[in-house]
Design a protein around this motif. Structure first.
Motif, PDB file in Angstrom:
ATOM      1  N   MET A 168      -5.086 -14.447   4.737  1.00 38.21           N
ATOM      2  CA  MET A 168      -4.838 -13.051   5.080  1.00 38.21           C
ATOM      3  C   MET A 168      -4.562 -12.242   3.806  1.00 38.21           C
ATOM      4  O   MET A 168      -3.825 -12.688   2.947  1.00 38.21           O
ATOM      5  N   GLY A 184     -11.636  -9.193   1.725  1.00 41.64           N
ATOM      6  CA  GLY A 184     -12.313 -10.080   2.661  1.00 41.64           C
ATOM      7  C   GLY A 184     -13.810 -10.103   2.478  1.00 41.64           C
ATOM      8  O   GLY A 184     -14.545  -9.488   3.233  1.00 41.64           O
ATOM      9  N   GLN A 224     -14.678 -13.126   5.156  1.00 39.54           N
ATOM     10  CA  GLN A 224     -14.241 -12.769   6.501  1.00 39.54           C
ATOM     11  C   GLN A 224     -13.532 -11.427   6.408  1.00 39.54           C
ATOM     12  O   GLN A 224     -13.140 -11.000   5.333  1.00 39.54           O
ATOM     13  N   GLN A 225     -13.396 -10.772   7.564  1.00 37.75           N
ATOM     14  CA  GLN A 225     -12.735  -9.467   7.545  1.00 37.75           C
ATOM     15  C   GLN A 225     -11.336  -9.571   8.147  1.00 37.75           C
ATOM     16  O   GLN A 225     -11.116 -10.320   9.098  1.00 37.75           O
ATOM     17  N   ASN A 226     -10.420  -8.819   7.576  1.00 35.50           N
ATOM     18  CA  ASN A 226      -9.051  -8.738   8.088  1.00 35.50           C
ATOM     19  C   ASN A 226      -8.777  -7.279   8.447  1.00 35.50           C
ATOM     20  O   ASN A 226      -8.959  -6.394   7.611  1.00 35.50           O
ATOM     21  N   ARG A 279      -6.058  -4.436  10.134  1.00 34.19           N
ATOM     22  CA  ARG A 279      -4.723  -4.092  10.624  1.00 34.19           C
ATOM     23  C   ARG A 279      -4.919  -3.296  11.916  1.00 34.19           C
ATOM     24  O   ARG A 279      -5.685  -2.326  11.942  1.00 34.19           O
ATOM     25  N   VAL A 319      -2.696  -8.245  13.031  1.00 33.27           N
ATOM     26  CA  VAL A 319      -3.845  -8.390  12.128  1.00 33.27           C
ATOM     27  C   VAL A 319      -4.925  -9.165  12.869  1.00 33.27           C
ATOM     28  O   VAL A 319      -4.641 -10.202  13.481  1.00 33.27           O
ATOM     29  N   ARG A 378      -8.372 -11.214  12.397  1.00 33.16           N
ATOM     30  CA  ARG A 378      -9.233 -11.870  11.390  1.00 33.16           C
ATOM     31  C   ARG A 378     -10.516 -12.293  12.070  1.00 33.16           C
ATOM     32  O   ARG A 378     -10.476 -12.975  13.090  1.00 33.16           O
ATOM     33  N   ARG A 380     -12.656 -20.163  14.022  1.00 36.30           N
ATOM     34  CA  ARG A 380     -11.455 -19.326  14.150  1.00 36.30           C
ATOM     35  C   ARG A 380     -10.580 -19.730  15.351  1.00 36.30           C
ATOM     36  O   ARG A 380      -9.351 -19.758  15.254  1.00 36.30           O
TER      37      ARG A 380
END
Lengths: 359, 120
Positions: free
Chosen positions: A1, A48, A51-53, A55, A72, A74, A87
């Protein structure tokens, strides 16, 4: 993260778009037994590439989680290593750790279905702090908090290792039927067989590991990537253990060896425990909680295992550019790193053989 | 910075790396610093690699295990994995492997060797 302080706007081409908010909110409401989950705001966090994080500022109406929250989300990595968990499986491991009392970002919900936002994803509570290894080991106050942080990390690791492969617990993870360290060696050899470059030094280290593998006192949950850079620190205190995608059943000493490996000290080589403290502090915290105590002398083998594992992973990261066509300078430079870990592994073997402790 | 006898690829890379690190990288915003550091590092590695013949470094290792000019890294790796080449058949095996790693590290990361007390 990623560090949550670096929020940016929503860009085209990213997984989460405003038109998917309603579907995501409805799905979260059903998962959480709430009347409604409204996504008030979503911001893509920095850092990221794979991968994308995101909020998520949410408002939950009804149910046990009613109220305002910051979570969050992910997404799954588009490309990952063969040995990493998807995931949803990673989320199940985090839930098991959370039940065992490990400090993690509280698991909220996860979906293995790519239909909702285009990729599988997991949602966890937002945790304050930084996970950047270099920033942590260069903190001017490290001398004040380093030893207590290492003890805290030792206790967390012991809690992770309290999770055992009993009936129904993370049954999707295969339980090793042979020596777990030899299994690691076999997996690395398999990876090297398909690699673009042959590495004689790494082959030597793997043969040594195969011949000298100690028997584990127990098979436990192993985090698989427990190191500085993969936990969050806020004000010198641990706030969460992150990145559970390499979780597996194995020898608990594997995690300790990985944590102390020289390649994860970020240049603070004299602070053996992850570049933050002396080894004794980490083991003190660990042995305070663990039912199977570990002595420092048991860890040299696992340091060699850690160095070889990072060497093999680095090589395969480089191949993502060479063979997989991923045009990334970071992957290419990582692919040049194996000699560093091979050198460290051979150094430890030299030392052990000079002491006559191994064959 | 190195001295050059001809205006070729090595000299140009040297100058590009110097100009990039001294004038471009410091002017970049904070979120590009990591990329800039990687570019500087890659330019340095490329420049050092041009100054040595990597294939020749490989033969320095291979010539201890195979007839002159024969043998590949793949063959040596296989021989080590099968046990055909080991500490008993070649008591200086680890030392040879480390010497080869030192040659690679002189190109890829000479600071690593310095940190371990080995002259780069």
């Amino acid at each position: 993260m990623a560090d949550v302080k670096d929020g940016t706007g929503i860009k085209a081409g990213t997984a989460l778009q405003p038109d998917s908010f309603a579907a995501l909110g409805a799905w979260l409401a059903s998962e959480l037994g709430a009347e409604r989950v409204a996504i008030v705001e979503a911001a893509l966090l920095a850092g990221g590439a794979v991968q994308q994080n995101w909020r998520l500022d949410v408002e939950v109406t009804g149910g046990a989680r009613a109220g305002k929250h910051v979570w969050v989300l992910r997404t799954d990595a588009a490309a990952s290593l063969d040995v990493s968990l998807d995931r949803l499986s990673e989320f199940r491991c985090i839930e098991a750790a959370h039940r065992a009392g490990v400090k993690v970002a509280e698991p909220i919900a996860a979906s293995g279905d790519g239909g909702l936002i285009g990729r599988p994803f997991a949602v966890q509570a937002l945790v304050a702090g930084t996970a950047q290894g270099r920033r942590i080991v260069r903190d001017p106050k490290l001398s004040e908090f380093g030893d207590s942080l290492a003890r805290e990390l030792g206790r967390e690791l012991a809690r992770i290792h309290s999770v055992r492969p009993t009936a129904g617990v993370l049954s999707f993870l295969p339980v090793p039927v042979t020596n777990p360290s030899r299994r690691e060696v076999a997996q690395m050899r398999k990876g090297l067989d398909g690699a673009s470059e042959a590495r004689p030094a790494l082959e030597y280290v793997l043969s040594w590991l195969d011949q000298n593998a100690p028997e584990p006192a127990a098979i436990t949950l192993v985090h698989g990537d427990f190191r500085t850079g993969n936990y969050m620190v806020d004000g010198g205190r641990l706030t969460a253990v992150l990145d559970w995608e390499f979780c597996h059943w194995g020898d608990p000493r594997e995690d300790l060896g990985w944590f102390i490996a020289r390649c994860w000290r970020f240049g603070n080589d004299d602070k053996v425990a992850g570049g933050i403290a002396k080894l004794a502090s980490l083991l003190e915290g660990y042995n305070e909680i663990a039912d199977i105590k570990v002595a420092a002398s048991e860890l040299a083998y696992f340091e060699v295992l850690a160095a070889s594992r990072w060497a093999a992973i680095s090589l395969l990261q480089g191949d993502r550019f060479i063979k997989g066509g991923e045009r990334s300078l970071e992957l290419a430079l990582t692919g040049l790193m194996p000699p560093e870990m091979e050198w460290d592994a051979l150094d430890i073997i030299d030392r052990l053989m000079a002491k006559g402790r191994v064959t | 910075m190195s001295e050059h006898r001809r205006l070729g690829a090595e000299a140009l890379l040297d100058l590009v790396a110097e100009a990039f690190k001294a004038e471009i990288a410091p002017a970049l915003p904070a979120d590009k610093r990591y990329l800039a550091a990687m570019i500087g590092n890659a330019l340095d590695i490329a420049r050092r690699e041009m100054a040595v013949e990597e294939e020749a470094l490989g033969f320095q290792l291979l010539d201890h295990f195979f007839d002159d000019g024969d043998g590949t890294m793949q063959e040596l790796s296989r021989a080590i994995r099968s046990g055909e080449v080991n500490d008993k058949t070649n008591p200086d095996l680890r030392a040879r492997l480390k010497a080869h790693l030192a040659n690679e590290l002189k190109v890829r990361n000479p600071r690593f060797l310095g940190g371990r007390g080995v002259k780069g």
